[in-house]
Design an enzyme around this catalytic site. Structure first.
Site, mmCIF file in Angstrom:
data_model
loop_
_atom_site.group_PDB
_atom_site.id
_atom_site.type_symbol
_atom_site.label_atom_id
_atom_site.label_comp_id
_atom_site.label_asym_id
_atom_site.label_seq_id
_atom_site.Cartn_x
_atom_site.Cartn_y
_atom_site.Cartn_z
ATOM 1 N N HIS A 1 0.853 -1.191 0.000
ATOM 2 C CA HIS A 1 0.000 0.000 0.000
ATOM 3 C C HIS A 1 0.884 1.234 0.000
ATOM 4 O O HIS A 1 1.819 1.336 0.796
ATOM 5 C CB HIS A 1 -0.915 0.037 1.228
ATOM 6 N N ASP B 1 -15.324 2.721 6.790
ATOM 7 C CA ASP B 1 -14.262 3.602 6.304
ATOM 8 C C ASP B 1 -14.698 4.349 5.063
ATOM 9 O O ASP B 1 -14.340 5.515 4.873
ATOM 10 C CB ASP B 1 -12.986 2.807 6.008
ATOM 11 N N LYS C 1 -8.746 -1.699 5.845
ATOM 12 C CA LYS C 1 -9.003 -2.310 4.538
ATOM 13 C C LYS C 1 -7.997 -3.418 4.250
ATOM 14 O O LYS C 1 -8.345 -4.475 3.723
ATOM 15 C CB LYS C 1 -8.948 -1.233 3.443
HETATM 16 N N1 URA Z 1 -5.785 6.448 2.085
HETATM 17 C C1 URA Z 1 -6.775 5.849 2.765
HETATM 18 O O1 URA Z 1 -7.247 4.782 2.372
HETATM 19 N N2 URA Z 1 -7.239 6.445 3.874
HETATM 20 C C2 URA Z 1 -6.738 7.603 4.353
HETATM 21 O O2 URA Z 1 -7.192 8.065 5.362
HETATM 22 C C3 URA Z 1 -5.713 8.216 3.626
HETATM 23 C C4 URA Z 1 -5.244 7.619 2.496
#
Ligand code: URA
Length: 430
Positions: free
Chosen positions: A86, A165, A191
């Site tokens: 990520h 989220d 996630k």
């Molecule tokens: N990317 C995400 O998935 N969440 C955040 O809060 C910031 C970047």
């Protein structure tokens, strides 16, 4: 139904720098997901968290509550280990494109659930959608089948992972509460943990084009995320990497695909190659594969073979030419000397204004729009030499893109400037 907590009490506790209990956090996230907590209440709580922070226990509880709001995936039936990456997002960050097939070529499966871009950082799906025919949406079954057969999948994250989220992120985006380390860390990690990868490598960007402008903040975010991953049983490592200047020589969807294919063909800009190999090494070693050299798998075409199969499996034509923009305009250097600064954020905003990014999530993006760089910090330039080429289908966009680039680079003509390029990997957190 009577609720066990009062939302206003929870907001007041955080406003007054108190600690939220595990039960309060589990309740407030669940109640927000079922719309028993209103958006304006969650905005107030998000702002209180941004201003007053949360401790590690609270962040862990917040992350667990967001995971519990949705489904969890399971890759344990696959014949090989899984690793995911990520990135916290940056300008010209196309690394997922060469990285996923490279890691798969080394024997580790890569389930890369990605998103579309908002603002000045591009989204991986927007980039791949520049390839004619390529489809971002896959069912869970099709994704698992592609992972088993090809070894790498880059596709849209379904709405089932951490739905709390999704709502909260959209709210933070319009309430000035994105830049809170507890909220960023829990958003990303909920996630990734729900996705079920065995290994996670985080690319935490630092510099003008990143969320985190200082190494201190980037390190705190990295340490928070690594601790969350490890507590959840995911082997998690973070690299802090430079985002003071764009990554590679392109920012914009089709332009970045073209550059990624150059990297897969054994060429491409050195910073993109170095970061791809560094992240691949972390991913495969984390998965227990120590007898394969990712640099070799990139050079000898094995990663390219997986790329072609990965694109074809999702309906794309890996041999199709990338779309080209109807109009281009050059930006030239005004003095001789060494380019000592080329600001990532300015280039990202220019690419966005040329049509590569979107202002609202329903906006379309142009496949061919963006900025192509002809020099990077450390390069010697001459007056009149092109520094950048701007690409767009709509020439009316040049003026605002040009305005974003004003004052965004420095050329040192004194003859004293060194020719060093910044190291792409700044630090490692494990
Ligand atoms: N990317 C995400 O998935 N969440 C955040 O809060 C910031 C970047």
């Amino acid at each position: 139904m009577s609720e066990p907590f009062d939302t206003v009490d929870i907001i007041r506790t955080k406003r007054d720098r108190g600690e939220l209990s595990s039960a309060e956090i589990a309740w407030v996230i669940d109640a927000y997901t079922r719309e028993a907590v209103a958006d304006e209440q969650m905005s107030a709580l998000a702002m209180a968290i941004l201003l007053n922070g949360m401790d590690r226990r609270e962040i862990g509880d917040w992350t667990a509550a967001m995971i519990a709001s949705g489904e969890r995936m399971d890759f344990s039936g696959l014949s090989r280990p899984t690793a995911d990456k990520h990135s916290t997002g940056g300008v010209g960050d196309k690394i997922t494109l060469p990285l996923a097939p490279l890691v798969a070529a080394c024997g580790v499966a890569v389930p890369q659930l990605s998103g579309r871009g908002l603002g000045h950082t591009g989204g991986t799906l927007d980039k791949l959608e520049a390839i004619p025919g390529w489809q971002a949406s896959l069912s869970n079954e099709a994704m698992l089948q592609q992972l088993e057969e090809v070894g790498a999948v880059i596709c849209a994250a379904g709405s089932g992972l951490a739905p709390a989220d999704k709502r909260l992120y959209a709210l933070r985006d319009v309430t000035g509460t994105v830049e809170a380390i507890p909220l960023i860390a829990s958003s990303i990690m909920s996630k990734k943990i729900a996705e079920g990868t065995g290994v996670l490598v985080l690319d935490v960007k630092v510099g003008s084009g990143a969320f985190m402008k200082t190494q201190e903040d980037a390190r705190e975010l990295a340490e928070t995320m690594v601790a969350l991953g490890q507590d959840a049983g995911v082997h998690t490592v973070a690299l802090l990497t430079d985002m003071s200047t764009p990554l590679g020589l392109t920012a914009g969807n089709g332009l970045e695909v073209r550059e990624s294919v150059e990297v897969l063909a054994g060429g491409g800009p050195q910073d993109v190659v170095d970061l791809t190999v560094a992240l691949a090494r972390e991913m495969i070693e984390g998965a227990g594969v120590t007898d394969v050299d990712p640099a070799e798998a990139l050079r000898d075409g094995r990663a390219m073979d997986v790329w072609r199969r990965m694109i074809q499996a999702q309906g794309g034509d890996p041999d199709a030419p990338m779309p080209t923009a109807r109009e281009t305009q050059q930006v030239t250097a005004d003095t001789d000397g060494v380019l000592t600064r080329l600001d990532a954020l300015a280039v990202g905003v220019a690419a966005w204004r040329l049509g590569a990014g979107r202002a609202r999530k329903e906006d379309p993006v142009q496949a061919a729009a963006g900025v192509e760089l002809h020099a990077k910090p450390g390069d010697r330039v001459r007056a009149g030499q092109p520094l950048m080429t701007l690409h767009t289908d709509e020439p009316g966009r040049f003026e605002r893109a040009g305005a974003a680039l004003e004052g965004c680079w420095d050329v040192d003509g004194s003859g004293d400037a060194g020719h060093t390029r910044p190291e792409i990997v700044i630090d490692r957190v494990s």
